[in-house]
Design an enzyme around this catalytic site. Structure first.
Site, PDB file in Angstrom:
ATOM      1  N   GLU A   1      34.650  23.208  44.486  1.00 25.76           N
ATOM      2  CA  GLU A   1      34.411  24.393  45.320  1.00 25.76           C
ATOM      3  C   GLU A   1      34.957  25.667  44.674  1.00 25.76           C
ATOM      4  O   GLU A   1      34.453  26.761  44.922  1.00 25.76           O
ATOM      5  CB  GLU A   1      35.013  24.214  46.718  1.00 25.76           C
ATOM      6  CG  GLU A   1      34.293  23.202  47.603  1.00 25.76           C
ATOM      7  CD  GLU A   1      34.788  21.771  47.397  1.00 25.76           C
ATOM      8  OE1 GLU A   1      35.580  21.526  46.452  1.00 25.76           O
ATOM      9  OE2 GLU A   1      34.391  20.886  48.192  1.00 25.76           O
TER      10      GLU A   1
ATOM     11  N   PHE B   1      42.527  15.347  61.681  1.00 22.91           N
ATOM     12  CA  PHE B   1      42.167  14.986  60.311  1.00 22.91           C
ATOM     13  C   PHE B   1      41.667  16.226  59.548  1.00 22.91           C
ATOM     14  O   PHE B   1      40.791  16.933  60.032  1.00 22.91           O
ATOM     15  CB  PHE B   1      41.070  13.910  60.393  1.00 22.91           C
ATOM     16  CG  PHE B   1      40.430  13.540  59.080  1.00 22.91           C
ATOM     17  CD1 PHE B   1      41.175  12.959  58.061  1.00 22.91           C
ATOM     18  CD2 PHE B   1      39.070  13.752  58.870  1.00 22.91           C
ATOM     19  CE1 PHE B   1      40.573  12.601  56.863  1.00 22.91           C
ATOM     20  CE2 PHE B   1      38.460  13.401  57.682  1.00 22.91           C
ATOM     21  CZ  PHE B   1      39.222  12.817  56.673  1.00 22.91           C
ATOM     22  N   GLN B   2      42.223  16.504  58.413  1.00 19.17           N
ATOM     23  CA  GLN B   2      41.844  17.617  57.523  1.00 19.17           C
ATOM     24  C   GLN B   2      42.130  19.006  58.096  1.00 19.17           C
ATOM     25  O   GLN B   2      41.653  20.000  57.564  1.00 19.17           O
ATOM     26  CB  GLN B   2      40.353  17.538  57.136  1.00 19.17           C
ATOM     27  CG  GLN B   2      40.009  16.319  56.290  1.00 19.17           C
ATOM     28  CD  GLN B   2      38.585  16.339  55.768  1.00 19.17           C
ATOM     29  OE1 GLN B   2      37.685  16.771  56.478  1.00 19.17           O
ATOM     30  NE2 GLN B   2      38.385  15.857  54.562  1.00 19.17           N
TER      31      GLN B   2
ATOM     32  N   VAL C   1      40.575  33.801  30.605  1.00 23.39           N
ATOM     33  CA  VAL C   1      41.930  34.340  30.474  1.00 23.39           C
ATOM     34  C   VAL C   1      42.694  33.463  29.490  1.00 23.39           C
ATOM     35  O   VAL C   1      42.641  32.242  29.542  1.00 23.39           O
ATOM     36  CB  VAL C   1      42.628  34.397  31.852  1.00 23.39           C
ATOM     37  CG1 VAL C   1      44.120  34.645  31.702  1.00 23.39           C
ATOM     38  CG2 VAL C   1      41.990  35.496  32.691  1.00 23.39           C
TER      39      VAL C   1
ATOM     40  N   PHE D   1      47.740  31.606  24.259  1.00 18.56           N
ATOM     41  CA  PHE D   1      48.235  32.850  24.858  1.00 18.56           C
ATOM     42  C   PHE D   1      49.675  32.661  25.354  1.00 18.56           C
ATOM     43  O   PHE D   1      50.520  33.544  25.209  1.00 18.56           O
ATOM     44  CB  PHE D   1      47.332  33.267  26.019  1.00 18.56           C
ATOM     45  CG  PHE D   1      47.507  34.692  26.436  1.00 18.56           C
ATOM     46  CD1 PHE D   1      46.885  35.710  25.737  1.00 18.56           C
ATOM     47  CD2 PHE D   1      48.288  35.032  27.530  1.00 18.56           C
ATOM     48  CE1 PHE D   1      47.048  37.041  26.111  1.00 18.56           C
ATOM     49  CE2 PHE D   1      48.457  36.347  27.912  1.00 18.56           C
ATOM     50  CZ  PHE D   1      47.832  37.359  27.200  1.00 18.56           C
TER      51      PHE D   1
HETATM   52  C1  LIG Z   1      45.223  38.243  29.584  1.00 15.84           C
HETATM   53  C2  LIG Z   1      44.916  39.632  30.042  1.00 15.84           C
HETATM   54  C3  LIG Z   1      45.356  40.710  29.297  1.00 15.84           C
HETATM   55  C4  LIG Z   1      45.013  42.010  29.691  1.00 15.84           C
HETATM   56  N1  LIG Z   1      45.410  43.056  28.901  1.00 15.84           N
HETATM   57  C5  LIG Z   1      44.943  44.304  29.185  1.00 15.84           C
HETATM   58  C6  LIG Z   1      45.192  45.395  28.316  1.00 15.84           C
HETATM   59  O1  LIG Z   1      45.836  45.264  27.288  1.00 15.84           O
HETATM   60  N2  LIG Z   1      44.655  46.586  28.646  1.00 15.84           N
HETATM   61  C7  LIG Z   1      43.927  46.785  29.775  1.00 15.84           C
HETATM   62  O2  LIG Z   1      43.434  47.886  30.015  1.00 15.84           O
HETATM   63  N3  LIG Z   1      43.716  45.785  30.633  1.00 15.84           N
HETATM   64  C8  LIG Z   1      44.190  44.561  30.356  1.00 15.84           C
HETATM   65  N4  LIG Z   1      43.916  43.536  31.208  1.00 15.84           N
HETATM   66  C9  LIG Z   1      43.173  43.829  32.442  1.00 15.84           C
HETATM   67  C10 LIG Z   1      44.105  44.467  33.484  1.00 15.84           C
HETATM   68  O3  LIG Z   1      44.865  43.461  34.094  1.00 15.84           O
HETATM   69  C11 LIG Z   1      43.292  45.222  34.550  1.00 15.84           C
HETATM   70  O4  LIG Z   1      42.396  44.351  35.184  1.00 15.84           O
HETATM   71  C12 LIG Z   1      42.501  46.389  33.975  1.00 15.84           C
HETATM   72  O5  LIG Z   1      43.301  47.193  33.150  1.00 15.84           O
HETATM   73  C13 LIG Z   1      41.975  47.228  35.115  1.00 15.84           C
HETATM   74  O6  LIG Z   1      40.983  48.076  34.651  1.00 15.84           O
HETATM   75  P1  LIG Z   1      40.481  49.254  35.594  1.00 15.84           P
HETATM   76  O7  LIG Z   1      41.656  50.044  36.002  1.00 15.84           O
HETATM   77  O8  LIG Z   1      39.377  49.924  34.894  1.00 15.84           O
HETATM   78  O9  LIG Z   1      39.801  48.465  36.794  1.00 15.84           O
HETATM   79  P2  LIG Z   1      40.263  48.251  38.303  1.00 15.84           P
HETATM   80  O10 LIG Z   1      41.614  47.645  38.368  1.00 15.84           O
HETATM   81  O11 LIG Z   1      39.142  47.559  38.947  1.00 15.84           O
HETATM   82  O12 LIG Z   1      40.384  49.737  38.877  1.00 15.84           O
HETATM   83  C14 LIG Z   1      39.256  50.529  39.101  1.00 15.84           C
HETATM   84  C15 LIG Z   1      39.678  51.659  40.032  1.00 15.84           C
HETATM   85  O13 LIG Z   1      38.566  52.534  40.194  1.00 15.84           O
HETATM   86  C16 LIG Z   1      38.357  52.778  41.580  1.00 15.84           C
HETATM   87  N5  LIG Z   1      36.927  53.037  41.721  1.00 15.84           N
HETATM   88  C17 LIG Z   1      35.903  52.160  41.802  1.00 15.84           C
HETATM   89  N6  LIG Z   1      34.732  52.786  41.840  1.00 15.84           N
HETATM   90  C18 LIG Z   1      35.011  54.109  41.782  1.00 15.84           C
HETATM   91  C19 LIG Z   1      34.207  55.273  41.740  1.00 15.84           C
HETATM   92  N7  LIG Z   1      32.877  55.211  41.768  1.00 15.84           N
HETATM   93  N8  LIG Z   1      34.836  56.465  41.658  1.00 15.84           N
HETATM   94  C20 LIG Z   1      36.193  56.555  41.635  1.00 15.84           C
HETATM   95  N9  LIG Z   1      37.002  55.470  41.659  1.00 15.84           N
HETATM   96  C21 LIG Z   1      36.410  54.272  41.721  1.00 15.84           C
HETATM   97  C22 LIG Z   1      38.851  51.558  42.282  1.00 15.84           C
HETATM   98  O14 LIG Z   1      39.219  51.874  43.616  1.00 15.84           O
HETATM   99  C23 LIG Z   1      40.050  51.171  41.425  1.00 15.84           C
HETATM  100  O15 LIG Z   1      41.230  51.787  41.853  1.00 15.84           O
HETATM  101  C24 LIG Z   1      44.260  42.231  30.865  1.00 15.84           C
HETATM  102  C25 LIG Z   1      43.862  41.148  31.625  1.00 15.84           C
HETATM  103  C26 LIG Z   1      44.163  39.862  31.221  1.00 15.84           C
HETATM  104  C27 LIG Z   1      43.679  38.722  32.045  1.00 15.84           C
HETATM  105  C1  LIG Z   2      45.190  28.886  36.680  1.00 17.11           C
HETATM  106  C2  LIG Z   2      46.159  29.408  35.662  1.00 17.11           C
HETATM  107  N1  LIG Z   2      47.122  28.601  35.176  1.00 17.11           N
HETATM  108  C3  LIG Z   2      47.993  29.055  34.239  1.00 17.11           C
HETATM  109  C4  LIG Z   2      47.902  30.331  33.785  1.00 17.11           C
HETATM  110  C5  LIG Z   2      48.866  30.854  32.706  1.00 17.11           C
HETATM  111  N2  LIG Z   2      48.089  30.975  31.433  1.00 17.11           N
HETATM  112  C6  LIG Z   2      47.553  32.141  31.025  1.00 17.11           C
HETATM  113  S1  LIG Z   2      46.690  32.008  29.619  1.00 17.11           S
HETATM  114  C7  LIG Z   2      47.022  30.361  29.503  1.00 17.11           C
HETATM  115  C8  LIG Z   2      46.542  29.570  28.320  1.00 17.11           C
HETATM  116  C9  LIG Z   2      45.070  29.498  28.212  1.00 17.11           C
HETATM  117  O1  LIG Z   2      44.778  28.516  27.263  1.00 17.11           O
HETATM  118  P1  LIG Z   2      43.337  28.340  26.644  1.00 17.11           P
HETATM  119  O2  LIG Z   2      42.310  28.381  27.689  1.00 17.11           O
HETATM  120  O3  LIG Z   2      43.363  27.156  25.768  1.00 17.11           O
HETATM  121  O4  LIG Z   2      43.182  29.669  25.782  1.00 17.11           O
HETATM  122  P2  LIG Z   2      44.055  30.117  24.521  1.00 17.11           P
HETATM  123  O5  LIG Z   2      45.017  31.138  25.012  1.00 17.11           O
HETATM  124  O6  LIG Z   2      44.698  28.911  23.949  1.00 17.11           O
HETATM  125  O7  LIG Z   2      43.056  30.695  23.584  1.00 17.11           O
HETATM  126  C10 LIG Z   2      47.816  29.936  30.582  1.00 17.11           C
HETATM  127  C11 LIG Z   2      48.317  28.549  30.755  1.00 17.11           C
HETATM  128  C12 LIG Z   2      46.893  31.156  34.346  1.00 17.11           C
HETATM  129  N3  LIG Z   2      46.736  32.422  33.978  1.00 17.11           N
HETATM  130  N4  LIG Z   2      46.021  30.655  35.250  1.00 17.11           N
END
Ligand SMILES: Cc1cc2nc3c(=O)[nH]c(=O)nc-3n(C[C@H](O)[C@H](O)[C@H](O)COP(=O)(O)OP(=O)(O)OC[C@H]3O[C@@H](n4cnc5c(N)ncnc54)[C@H](O)[C@@H]3O)c2cc1C
Ligand SMILES: Cc1ncc(C[n+]2csc(CCOP(=O)(O)OP(=O)(O)O)c2C)c(N)n1
Length: 581
Positions: free
Chosen positions: A50, A112-113, A382, A467
């Protein structure tokens, strides 16, 4: 035939444009799935977990912008939706979840559940209500769909199985709910205050995010008037980076040193449609203006001097006539020069290194980018796949990049791809999957086959939770608990009925990708990539250097010095530090 609550739900969903429901049937949900079967207009997308149903709906909503639906049975069935719904909630995509519930007469009796879904889902939704009688409809149904559509969020309808089956009047009115497109901008005095601050600033930097999706021209016009470099967030990348003469790259840990410096060296930061979360990358002691459609998002990441509630497009359009054109291009030019150097450094890492093995993930990402269609949809797990997608995928206004960027959950790309591909038949859909991520939702490879969705899975098999290893190194910890003993993913994919191919040598990569992308059906390419690939952040603190030294010392002391030799071989030889300062 009599008309039931399930029939009304289906009629209303159809009017809202819904064409698919993702889920797994069972007990309490049977009234709904049976009504779907008899109606025949909405297709049932059967997944294997799911969580994948919720992710698939989120993927569909992200790519279409329209409301998408998932459904699950009571207790454990709908509990499994939760992670995908959190992702939809945080990514602000419209999803309606039908969470079937135990028989209404048993609620509160430790049946149940039994769970309390309306409490469980409250935090990851804009609207979450229990329907105990058909008399609540259609009002509750309308509110649920409108909340999802207008707030771009999740709505959960918790409906006991007996209520789904209960009869009601066929004449009940059905509302057509479609998103509105209001014009929203700050008032004149707020705009005047913003213009005054912008006109008196000397070094303006724009931080542009996902909220700029509909406002490229306006954002570029602001940059021209203000002679401002544009830094983007990861979610802004797909809308802002391409064909952008003011681009100086991304900020954040995965970003470019130029993005970091453009933010730190400005005297005014103009945030446009971004909720970029990492505080340490914001400048201190500068004037900050923030434009956001959601006023409550303003100022929650850094102190803001001039809050502007509105869409980026409408606000920029109203602001532009108030601005004096700046003539000093020093700040912009300097940052662009910096960016060109940083980009060159990263590009040097994305080459075939004399067919040496294992493959460098940068080269894999770059090759996928070159081989993929000009309107492909990319989904990144991620983990390090996000790093490679952020740095090496070229966007162009037709391609899309989707991930779990705000919720940050592993194993997002395959289940999101289900919904993207189901709603975009004929479009190339490519995942950047981690080996850990793929294994976490492995069952959904079977869904690809069963639903005949031709998704292309590119697995970065580095034999580890890479990562997390990077995080441990940066924190001075010896890598622990991160080894993955993987099967041959390509062979497993073949056994499941997909096209499967493993790539061990760089020279074989492009051909393997082309074969998979041309294959008429789902395909998986497993690439054996380097485990010890450092992705250097755009700026390195003293503490990080100290921690890395600690990691190295502790690794030697624990008798695992070979790891360091591998790391040095993989990275230092390749001048990995060129990506940062
Ligand atoms: C492993 C990992 C590493 C990451 N590393 C980075 C990194 O190094 N750098 C990075 O930038 N991000 C990184 N991220 C992503 C980060 O966590 C955020 O999701 C991202 O930076 C958010 O981008 P944003 O602000 O554009 O989007 P959002 O968080 O979605 O924000 C958008 C904003 O715009 C507003 N908005 C929407 N539509 C409109 C509109 N039409 N007009 C005005 N406002 C509007 C919304 O209300 C919101 O506040 C990473 C994510 C992961 C999973
Ligand atoms: C559901 C969940 N569990 C654990 C984490 C912590 N976490 C972030 S990245 C990562 C490793 C991801 O491994 P993989 O998919 O093999 O990618 P890699 O970074 O090795 O390229 C983990 C465990 C998470 N973000 N989400």
């Amino acid at each position: 035939m009599s008309f039931t609550v399930s029939d009304l739900i289906i009629e209303t969903l159809k009017r809202a444009g819904v064409r698919r429901v993702y889920g797994i049937p069972g007990d309490s949900l049977n009234g709904f799935t049976d009504a779907l079967f008899h109606d025949g207009a909405i297709s049932w997308q059967h997944v294997r977990h799911e969580e994948a149903a919720a992710f698939a709906a989120a993927g569909e909503a992200a790519i279409t912008g329209q409301v998408a639906v998932c459904a699950a049975s009571c207790g454990p069935g709908n509990l499994h939706l939760i992670n995908g719904l959190y992702d939809a909630h945080r990514s602000r995509v419209p999803v309606v979840a039908i969470a079937a519930h135990i028989p209404s007469k048993e609620i509160g009796g430790f049946y149940f559940q039994e769970t309390h879904p309306q409490e469980l889902f409250r935090e990851c939704s804009a609207y979450c209500e229990l329907i105990t009688t058909s008399a609540q409809l259609p009002a509750v149904l309308d509110i649920a769909i409108r909340s999802a559509v207008e707030q771009r969020d999740v709505s959960v309808l918790v409906v006991p199985g007996d209520v789904l089956l209960s009869k009601m009047e066929r004449t009940t009115p059905i509302t057509t709910i479609r998103p509105s497109m209001p014009i929203v901008r700050p008032n004149d005095s707020e705009l005047d205050a913003a213009a005054e601050a912008l006109n008196s600033a000397h070094r303006v930097t724009i931080l542009a995010g996902a909220g700029c999706a509909e406002a490229r021209a306006e954002v570029f016009a602001l940059a021209e008037a203000l002679q401002a470099p544009i830094v983007h967030s990861l979610r802004g990348k797909e809308f802002i980076e391409y064909d952008n003469p003011y681009d100086v790259g991304m900020t954040g840990l995965l970003g470019f040193s130029s993005g970091y410096h453009a933010m730190k060296n400005c005297d005014l930061l103009l945030m446009l449609g971004t909720d970029f979360p990492y505080r340490e990358f914001y400048p201190e002691g500068v004037t900050v203006l923030q434009v956001d459609l959601r006023g409550e998002h303003i100022g929650r990441r850094t102190r803001v001097d001039v809050p502007l509630v509105g869409t980026v497009r409408d606000t920029a359009a109203a602001l532009l006539p108030r601005l004096k054109m700046k003539s000093d291009g020093h700040h912009l030019g300097g940052m662009k020069g910096h960016y060109a150097k940083a980009r060159e450094g990263l590009d040097e890492l994305a080459v075939n290194d004399h067919n040496r093995t294992p493959l460098h993930p940068q080269f894999v990402a770059r090759t996928v980018d070159e081989v993929a269609d000009s309107d492909a949809v990319f989904l990144a797990d991620v983990g390090t796949p996000v790093v490679w997608a952020a740095r090496y995928i070229h966007m162009n206004g037709r391609r899309r990049l989707i991930g779990s960027f705000t919720h940050g959950t592993m194993a997002n790309s395959l289940p999101q791809a289900l919904g993207v591909q189901a709603s975009q038949p004929g479009r190339q859909v490519i995942t950047f999957s981690g080996d850990g991520g793929l294994a976490m939702m492995f069952g959904e490879l079977i869904t690809l086959r069963q639903l005949n969705l031709p998704v292309k899975i590119v697995v970065f098999n580095n034999g580890s939770l890479s990562f997390v290893e990077l995080e441990m190194k940066a924190a001075g910890l010896v890598n622990f608990g991160t080894d993955l003993e993987d099967p041959n993913f390509a062979a497993v994919a073949s056994a499941l009925g997909l096209h499967g191919q493993r790539v061990e040598r760089p020279d074989d990569l492009a051909a393997a990708l082309r074969t998979a992308f041309d294959f008429d059906g789902p395909a998986l390419v497993e690439v054996m990539t380097a485990r010890q690939e450092l992705s250097i952040p755009p700026t390195i603190t003293r503490e990080q250097i100290r921690n890395f030294t600690l990691y190295a010392t502790r690794t030697v002391l624990s008798g695992r010095g070979d790891e360091l030799i591998d790391l040095a071989k993989t990275n230092i030889e390749r001048h990995i530090l060129t990506g940062g300062d």
